[in-house]
Design a protein around this motif. Structure first.
Motif, PDB file in Angstrom:
ATOM      1  N   LYS A  41       0.821  -1.208   0.000  1.00 10.38           N
ATOM      2  CA  LYS A  41       0.000   0.000   0.000  1.00 10.38           C
ATOM      3  C   LYS A  41       0.856   1.259   0.000  1.00 10.38           C
ATOM      4  O   LYS A  41       0.536   2.256  -0.649  1.00 10.38           O
ATOM      5  CB  LYS A  41      -0.943  -0.015   1.217  1.00 10.38           C
ATOM      6  N   ASN A  42       1.973   1.210   0.710  1.00 12.83           N
ATOM      7  CA  ASN A  42       2.838   2.389   0.849  1.00 12.83           C
ATOM      8  C   ASN A  42       4.022   2.409  -0.114  1.00 12.83           C
ATOM      9  O   ASN A  42       4.823   3.344  -0.083  1.00 12.83           O
ATOM     10  CB  ASN A  42       3.344   2.482   2.293  1.00 12.83           C
ATOM     11  N   ARG A  47       9.170   3.904  -3.032  1.00 14.86           N
ATOM     12  CA  ARG A  47       9.906   3.504  -4.236  1.00 14.86           C
ATOM     13  C   ARG A  47      11.072   4.433  -4.599  1.00 14.86           C
ATOM     14  O   ARG A  47      12.175   3.947  -4.887  1.00 14.86           O
ATOM     15  CB  ARG A  47       8.950   3.376  -5.414  1.00 14.86           C
ATOM     16  N   PRO A  48      10.882   5.761  -4.586  1.00 14.78           N
ATOM     17  CA  PRO A  48      12.006   6.630  -4.964  1.00 14.78           C
ATOM     18  C   PRO A  48      13.241   6.434  -4.086  1.00 14.78           C
ATOM     19  O   PRO A  48      14.368   6.536  -4.553  1.00 14.78           O
ATOM     20  CB  PRO A  48      11.442   8.042  -4.819  1.00 14.78           C
ATOM     21  N   PHE A  54      14.967  -3.567  -4.043  1.00 20.59           N
ATOM     22  CA  PHE A  54      14.548  -3.694  -2.647  1.00 20.59           C
ATOM     23  C   PHE A  54      13.124  -4.214  -2.574  1.00 20.59           C
ATOM     24  O   PHE A  54      12.821  -5.083  -1.767  1.00 20.59           O
ATOM     25  CB  PHE A  54      14.655  -2.344  -1.924  1.00 20.59           C
ATOM     26  N   TYR A  55      12.250  -3.713  -3.423  1.00 22.61           N
ATOM     27  CA  TYR A  55      10.849  -4.160  -3.439  1.00 22.61           C
ATOM     28  C   TYR A  55      10.771  -5.672  -3.670  1.00 22.61           C
ATOM     29  O   TYR A  55      10.073  -6.382  -2.948  1.00 22.61           O
ATOM     30  CB  TYR A  55      10.060  -3.425  -4.523  1.00 22.61           C
TER      31      TYR A  55
END
Length: 94
Positions: A41-42, A47-48, A54-55
């Protein structure tokens, strides 16, 4: 580190009295799924700073852990030890 349950009993024998052993790994999978949902959700805000690699790694970690706990391949315990035994015993509140 998630120790093997036999190591806990082996290395505490003669040092402590095992008062209670509560296994709650299956329920921990729910915690990991809640973290995953909040992470997803966050993610647009994160992301930036963290990037797509990492995701993918964090997503894998959370979902792999969830699956392992649900399949009972990993576990989490709350263990209560006492030095000489508790007078009157230990009353677990769950």
């Amino acid at each position: 580190m998630l120790p093997y349950y036999r190591h806990i009993t082996k290395y505490s024998e003669g040092l402590f009295v095992l008062e209670d052993w509560h296994s709650f790994g299956y329920y921990y999978s729910k915690t990991l799924m809640a973290w995953y949902e909040n992470f997803n959700k966050n993610w647009p805000k994160l992301r930036p700073k963290y990037g797509d690699e990492f995701y993918r790694m964090w997503r894998f970690y959370l979902l792999m852990g969830c699956g392992m706990f649900r399949a009972r391949k990993l576990n989490v315990w709350q263990i209560v030890f006492s030095k000489d035994g508790l007078k009157g015993g230990y009353e677990a509140i769950r």
